[in-house]
Design a protein around this motif. Structure first.
Motif, PDB file in Angstrom:
ATOM      1  N   SER B 435     -39.739  21.496  65.541  1.00 16.75           N
ATOM      2  CA  SER B 435     -40.044  20.059  65.451  1.00 16.75           C
ATOM      3  C   SER B 435     -39.647  19.385  66.755  1.00 16.75           C
ATOM      4  N   LEU B 436     -40.345  18.300  67.075  1.00 16.62           N
ATOM      5  CA  LEU B 436     -39.998  17.564  68.293  1.00 16.62           C
ATOM      6  C   LEU B 436     -40.191  16.064  68.059  1.00 16.62           C
ATOM      7  N   VAL B 437     -39.496  15.271  68.880  1.00 18.31           N
ATOM      8  CA  VAL B 437     -39.572  13.808  68.771  1.00 18.31           C
ATOM      9  C   VAL B 437     -40.119  13.260  70.076  1.00 18.31           C
ATOM     10  N   VAL B 438     -41.171  12.456  69.968  1.00 24.39           N
ATOM     11  CA  VAL B 438     -41.860  11.943  71.153  1.00 24.39           C
ATOM     12  C   VAL B 438     -41.944  10.420  71.043  1.00 24.39           C
ATOM     13  N   LYS B 439     -41.857   9.766  72.172  1.00 23.08           N
ATOM     14  CA  LYS B 439     -41.938   8.298  72.203  1.00 23.08           C
ATOM     15  C   LYS B 439     -43.209   7.810  71.521  1.00 23.08           C
ATOM     16  N   ALA B 440     -43.079   6.690  70.802  1.00 24.50           N
ATOM     17  CA  ALA B 440     -44.203   6.188  70.014  1.00 24.50           C
ATOM     18  C   ALA B 440     -45.396   5.835  70.889  1.00 24.50           C
ATOM     19  N   GLU B 441     -45.114   5.368  72.119  1.00 23.23           N
ATOM     20  CA  GLU B 441     -46.215   4.900  72.962  1.00 23.23           C
ATOM     21  C   GLU B 441     -47.149   6.049  73.360  1.00 23.23           C
ATOM     22  N   ASN B 442     -46.637   7.287  73.251  1.00 26.38           N
ATOM     23  CA  ASN B 442     -47.487   8.412  73.627  1.00 26.38           C
ATOM     24  C   ASN B 442     -48.090   9.129  72.419  1.00 26.38           C
ATOM     25  N   HIS B 443     -47.968   8.513  71.256  1.00 29.60           N
ATOM     26  CA  HIS B 443     -48.454   9.147  70.042  1.00 29.60           C
ATOM     27  C   HIS B 443     -49.945   9.445  70.112  1.00 29.60           C
ATOM     28  N   VAL B 444     -50.712   8.511  70.703  1.00 31.23           N
ATOM     29  CA  VAL B 444     -52.157   8.682  70.782  1.00 31.23           C
ATOM     30  C   VAL B 444     -52.492   9.940  71.577  1.00 31.23           C
ATOM     31  N   HIS B 445     -51.815  10.088  72.724  1.00 33.76           N
ATOM     32  CA  HIS B 445     -52.072  11.255  73.558  1.00 33.76           C
ATOM     33  C   HIS B 445     -51.725  12.534  72.810  1.00 33.76           C
ATOM     34  N   MET B 446     -50.609  12.494  72.098  1.00 33.16           N
ATOM     35  CA  MET B 446     -50.164  13.669  71.362  1.00 33.16           C
ATOM     36  C   MET B 446     -51.195  14.062  70.314  1.00 33.16           C
ATOM     37  N   ARG B 447     -51.689  13.048  69.613  1.00 32.36           N
ATOM     38  CA  ARG B 447     -52.618  13.336  68.536  1.00 32.36           C
ATOM     39  C   ARG B 447     -53.887  13.966  69.102  1.00 32.36           C
ATOM     40  N   GLU B 448     -54.359  13.393  70.223  1.00 34.71           N
ATOM     41  CA  GLU B 448     -55.553  13.951  70.859  1.00 34.71           C
ATOM     42  C   GLU B 448     -55.327  15.396  71.253  1.00 34.71           C
ATOM     43  N   TYR B 449     -54.152  15.610  71.861  1.00 37.50           N
ATOM     44  CA  TYR B 449     -53.844  16.955  72.341  1.00 37.50           C
ATOM     45  C   TYR B 449     -53.824  17.942  71.186  1.00 37.50           C
ATOM     46  N   LEU B 450     -53.162  17.554  70.093  1.00 38.24           N
ATOM     47  CA  LEU B 450     -53.007  18.476  68.973  1.00 38.24           C
ATOM     48  C   LEU B 450     -54.356  18.778  68.327  1.00 38.24           C
ATOM     49  N   SER B 451     -55.193  17.743  68.189  1.00 38.80           N
ATOM     50  CA  SER B 451     -56.488  17.999  67.549  1.00 38.80           C
ATOM     51  C   SER B 451     -57.358  18.863  68.448  1.00 38.80           C
ATOM     52  N   ARG B 452     -57.198  18.709  69.769  1.00 40.22           N
ATOM     53  CA  ARG B 452     -57.957  19.554  70.695  1.00 40.22           C
ATOM     54  C   ARG B 452     -57.519  21.018  70.543  1.00 40.22           C
ATOM     55  N   GLN B 453     -56.214  21.179  70.414  1.00 38.97           N
ATOM     56  CA  GLN B 453     -55.680  22.539  70.317  1.00 38.97           C
ATOM     57  C   GLN B 453     -56.141  23.235  69.037  1.00 38.97           C
ATOM     58  N   ARG B 454     -56.305  22.442  67.986  1.00 40.10           N
ATOM     59  CA  ARG B 454     -56.628  23.031  66.699  1.00 40.10           C
ATOM     60  C   ARG B 454     -58.048  23.594  66.714  1.00 40.10           C
ATOM     61  N   GLN B 455     -58.921  22.953  67.522  1.00 37.20           N
ATOM     62  CA  GLN B 455     -60.311  23.413  67.516  1.00 37.20           C
ATOM     63  C   GLN B 455     -60.476  24.804  68.114  1.00 37.20           C
TER      64      GLN B 455
END
Lengths: 296, 455
Positions: B435-455
C-alpha cells in the motif's frame, strides 16, 4: 496647519535648520538680487513642509554682527493675518527678517570691523546645534535633523576656531551640514563642514535656477540619501587659520600638546601655555623645522 | 501576515485603482494632490519635487544615474508607484528611450501650493458665533469614546451602553469579513476580525473607511467624490468649528456617518450648525507608513504570566479576553493571566503569537515601556513555544492505495508517484501488504496511470 499631533519617527521626517546669510556687504555686490534669492528659498521651505506633515523647518538669519531665529514652523501657525496673496507663513518670516536686518545694521554702525565683510556663521551654526540638541533631548521620538547653510559672503578667518568646534560637535551628534554657497569663490569653511559631517557642498553654477538646485539636491531627506548619488565636491580646501593672526596658512607651527596652530614661532603656546624649545629655524637643519617639541 | 492588514495599509492602492478619468479629476483638488504626495515613498516624493519645474520629459536614464547600486529596488518601487498613480506618464519614443513627464494638473496644483502656501479648505467660523467649543481634551475623549462604542457594536458585544446611529445595513457592510454568522447561531468573529481588533486605531479606521468608500456606489455616491471629501476633511484644523452649510447635500449625509465614527463632532447653534474635526479626521491623511501614532499604553505583563491592564475601557477588556483569562475587574484595572488554554483558544481563532506579542508591546504601560524588552522574555518565548506546539503536525490531504495485484505494478506506481514528488509513504520492502499514500492533488495522475497499466 497645526503642528505635529504627536511625535512620530518615520523614515523621512526631517528637521531642517536653514542658516540664511543676510550680509548686506555680500548681497549688494551679488549678481543674484536678495529678493530673488529669498523667493527661491521661501518656495523651497514651503516644499519641505509640503512633503511631510511632520517635517519641521527652522530659519536662522546670519547677519554681519549678529544672528537670530527668525522662523520656526513648529511654533508659528499658518493661520491669522492673511493679507491678500501672501500666505501667513511668508509674512511672518519676512517681518522677522526685516526686524533682524534693521537691528543688525545698527550694530554695524556701532563698530565696523576691518578686513573682509564676513557673516557670523559660527554664531548661527552654534544656535542651530543648540536647537538640535534640545530636540534630541525632548524624547526618544524626534525628526532627523540636518543643517543647510545658504551662505554668500566669504569666510571670516577670525571665526576659524569657533566654526571648527561647531563642525566637530555636529559630527559627533551625526548632523550633516549641507552647504549651498552663493559667492564667487569656494568657501573653505563650508567645504570642510560638509566634508567632515557627510553633507553636500554645492556651488550653483546658475544662481538663477536656485530652486532647482535646492529641490533636487538639498530637499533629499537623510533616509533617501542612502540610495542616491548626490553631488560630491572635487576638492576640499583643508587649509587652517592660525590662532595668532587669524590668517589662512599653508604651513605653520603646531603646538604638540594642544595642537594649536601658529603662523610663526612663539616661545609659549597661547592656548595651553606649554613652553617651546628654541627653534633651529632659518639655519641648516631643515628636518627639525616643522617638528616642534615642547621643552621637557 | 494577515490579509486585513495589507488591505488597510494600502489605501492609496485603492486610489491608484480608480479609472484614469476619475483619477485625473481627483487631481484637480489641490488637497488631494498634497495628501497623495505625502503618502508616497520618500524617494518618490523627491522625484516629484525635482520634476516640479521641468516642463519637458525627463529620460529614465538621467534619473537612474543618480541612483546608487543599493537603491535600485527602491528607485523601481518609487517610479512604479508614481506611474500607478498617474503622477508620472511614461512614454517610450522611437529611439526606445523611456521618458517621464509629470501629470500637468498635478504639477500646476503643487506649484500653486508652493508659491502661495497651504490654504485651508474652508474658513473656520468666528468664535463669537460658536460659543462653548469643546476643549481639545474633551474632543479627544469624544472621538475615542465614539470610536470605541462603534467597535463594540461592530463585534456585537453585549456591553454596549448606547448604540450609535449607524444604520444596521451599514453595520452589516462593516461586519462583512470580520464576523461570520451561521444559521441561528450568534455571530462569531472571524480570523480577520480578531486581527482587526489588534490593529492600531489608525489602521482600523482606514479599514472601515475603505469599506465605507467601496460601498458608496451602492448608496449612489461617487467614490471619487467621497475620497476627495475625506482627504479634504483631513486638512481642516482640529478643534475649529466649520459651518455645515458650506457642504454639499451628499457631504452633509456623509458627515453624519462620520460623526458616528468619531471623526467629527456636530454641534447645533442658535442659527447655524457646525462640525468640528477631531484628531481621527486630521490623521486621515497621515501617510500610512507612519500610522502607528503612539498612544498611552496600559498593559503591564509580569514574568509570572500575569497581566495588569490599567484601563476603564470595555473594548480593552474584550480584546484581552481574546487571548488571556480575565480574572477580575476593578474600576480602573483589569487583571488577567496568560494561560496555555487561553492562548490555544486564541490560536484556534487564527490569532498568531506575533500579533499577541506585538499588541502587548505596543500597548505597554509607560512604566514598563522604557524597559527592554517591555514584555518579559520568558513570556514572549513561551507564547511562541505554545504556538509552535500546535504546528508540530503538518496535514496534507492524501489518498491511500492498496490491494495491488502484483509487486511490479505496486513498484511501478510508487516510482510514478515519486516522479511527481508526491509519494508520502509506502510500505517497507519486506512487508507483504502493498500500500502507498500519495498526495491528493496527484490522484488524477495516479488513477490514469493505474488504469493504463491494467490494460
Amino acid at each position: 496647519m497645526a503642528s505635529a499631533p504627536s511625535k512620530l519617527y518615520a523614515d523621512d521626517v526631517s528637521l531642517l535648520m536653514v542658516l540664511l546669510d543676510t550680509n548686506p556687504f555680500f548681497w549688494s555686490s551679488s549678481s543674484l538680487p536678495f529678493s530673488v534669492f529669498l523667493s527661491h528659498v521661501l518656495t523651497f521651505l514651503n516644499s519641505i513642509l509640503l512633503l511631510n506633515q511632520l517635517n519641521q523647518v527652522v530659519v536662522i538669519a546670519t547677519g554681519y554682527n549678529s544672528c537670530s531665529y527668525i522662523y520656526d514652523s513648529s511654533t508659528s501657525t499658518n493661520q491669522g493675518s492673511d493679507n491678500g496673496r501672501m500666505p501667513a507663513r511668508c509674512v511672518n518670516l519676512l517681518q522677522k527678517l526685516e526686524e533682524f536686518v534693521i537691528e543688525d545694521e545698527q550694530l554695524i554702525k556701532e563698530g565696523l570691523r576691518e578686513g573682509i565683510a564676513s557673516s557670523l556663521l559660527s554664531g548661527s551654526l552654534s544656535m542651530a546645534l543648540c536647537y538640535i540638541q534640545r530636540v534630541f533631548r525632548s524624547g526618544p521620538l524626534h525628526p532627523q535633523p540636518r543643517i543647510l547653510c545658504l551662505q554668500g559672503s566669504s569666510d571670516g578667518p577670525e571665526q576659524y576656531v569657533a566654526i571648527m568646534n561647531a563642525i566637530f560637535s555636529a559630527q559627533r551628534s551625526v548632523v550633516p551640514i549641507d552647504s549651498c554657497y552663493m559667492g564667487s569663490s569656494n568657501s573653505a569653511f563650508l567645504q570642510q563642514a560638509s566634508y567632515i559631517t557627510g553633507g553636500v557642498y554645492l556651488k550653483p553654477q546658475q544662481p538663477n535656477g536656485l530652486f532647482q538646485y535646492l529641490s533636487t539636491v538639498f530637499a533629499t531627506d537623510l533616509h533617501s540619501r542612502a540610495f542616491l548619488q548626490l553631488p560630491k565636491s572635487l576638492g576640499v580646501d583643508f587649509r587652517a587659520s592660525c590662532f595668532c593672526h587669524k590668517k589662512t596658512i599653508d604651513m605653520g607651527y603646531i603646538c604638540s600638546v594642544c595642537l594649536s596652530i601658529f603662523c610663526k614661532h612663539h616661545k609659549k603656546c597661547s592656548t595651553c601655555g606649554s613652553v617651546f624649545g628654541q627653534a633651529q629655524s632659518d639655519v641648516n637643519s631643515t628636518s627639525n623645522k616643522k617638528r616642534k617639541t615642547p621643552e621637557t | 501576515m494577515p490579509q486585513v492588514r495589507i488591505i488597510a495599509k494600502n489605501f492609496m492602492d485603492m486610489v491608484a485603482a480608480l479609472p484614469a478619468m476619475k483619477l485625473d479629476k481627483l487631481y484637480e483638488n489641490a488637497f488631494i494632490c498634497e495628501a497623495i504626495l505625502r503618502s508616497l515613498p520618500p524617494l518618490a516624493k523627491k522625484y516629484v519635487l525635482q520634476m516640479l519645474c521641468i516642463e519637458v520629459p525627463v529620460t529614465a536614464k538621467s534619473m537612474e544615474e543618480w541612483v546608487l547600486p543599493d537603491g535600485v529596488s527602491k528607485h523601481r518601487v518609487a517610479i512604479d508607484r508614481l506611474i500607478q498613480l498617474r503622477i508620472f506618464t511614461e512614454t517610450v519614443d522611437r529611439k526606445r528611450e523611456t521618458t517621464y513627464t509629470l501629470n500637468p494638473i498635478f504639477q500646476t496644483n503643487l506649484k500653486k501650493l508652493l508659491l502661495y502656501g497651504v490654504v485651508l479648505p474652508r474658513e473656520p467660523m468666528p468664535s463669537n458665533v460658536t460659543v462653548r467649543l469643546p476643549s481639545s481634551e474633551d474632543l479627544e475623549a469624544f472621538a475615542l469614546g465614539q470610536w470605541e462604542c462603534f467597535l463594540l457594536q461592530l463585534i456585537n458585544s453585549s456591553q454596549i451602553e448606547r448604540p450609535s446611529n449607524i444604520s444596521s445595513s451599514m453595520m452589516k457592510i462593516f461586519q462583512r469579513g470580520l464576523l461570520s454568522q451561521r444559521d441561528k447561531e450568534a455571530p462569531r468573529l472571524t480570523e480577520s476580525g480578531f486581527q482587526f481588533l489588534l490593529m492600531d486605531t489608525n489602521a482600523q479606521l482606514w479599514y472601515i473607511i475603505r469599506e465605507y468608500i467601496s460601498n458608496s456606489e451602492e448608496r449612489g455616491v461617487d467614490s471619487a467624490d467621497l475620497i476627495s471629501f475625506l482627504l479634504e476633511l483631513s486638512f481642516h484644523v482640529t478643534g475649529e468649528a466649520y459651518n455645515i452649510n458650506t457642504l454639499t447635500e451628499v457631504q452633509k449625509n456623509t458627515i453624519k456617518d462620520l460623526a458616528d465614527l468619531g471623526l467629527v463632532k456636530l454641534q447645533q447653534g442658535r442659527k447655524d450648525s457646525w462640525f468640528i474635526p477631531t484628531r481621527l479626521a486630521t490623521n486621515l491623511s497621515v501617510s500610512l507608513t507612519d500610522s502607528s501614532s503612539r498612544k498611552q499604553g496600559f498593559v503591564v505583563v509580569e514574568t509570572n504570566f500575569r497581566l495588569y491592564a490599567y484601563s476603564t475601557s470595555k473594548l480593552h477588556c474584550e480584546i484581552l479576553r481574546l487571548f488571556s483569562r480575565v480574572e477580575y475587574q476593578l474600576p480602573n484595572l483589569i487583571v488577567g493571566a496568560i494561560t496555555k488554554e487561553s492562548l490555544y483558544s486564541a490560536f484556534e481563532n487564527g490569532i498568531t503569537a506575533d500579533q499577541i506579542i506585538s499588541f502587548l508591546q505596543q500597548n505597554a504601560h509607560p512604566r514598563v515601556a522604557e524597559r527592554v524588552p517591555s514584555v518579559p522574555e520568558n513570556v514572549t518565548d513561551q507564547i511562541r513555544l505554545w504556538e509552535t506546539d500546535l504546528n508540530r503536525v503538518e496535514m496534507t490531504p492524501a489518498y491511500h492505495y492498496d490491494g495491488f495485484p502484483s509487486r511490479d505494478l505496486f513498484e511501478g506506481a510508487s516510482d510514478f508517484a515519486r516522479g511527481y514528488n508526491a509519494l508520502l509513504w509506502e510500505d517497507p520492502e519486506d512487508s507483504k501488504k502493498m500500500s502507498l499514500v500519495v498526495k491528493a492533488e496527484n490522484h488524477v495522475h495516479m488513477r490514469e496511470y493505474l488504469s493504463r497499466q491494467r490494460q
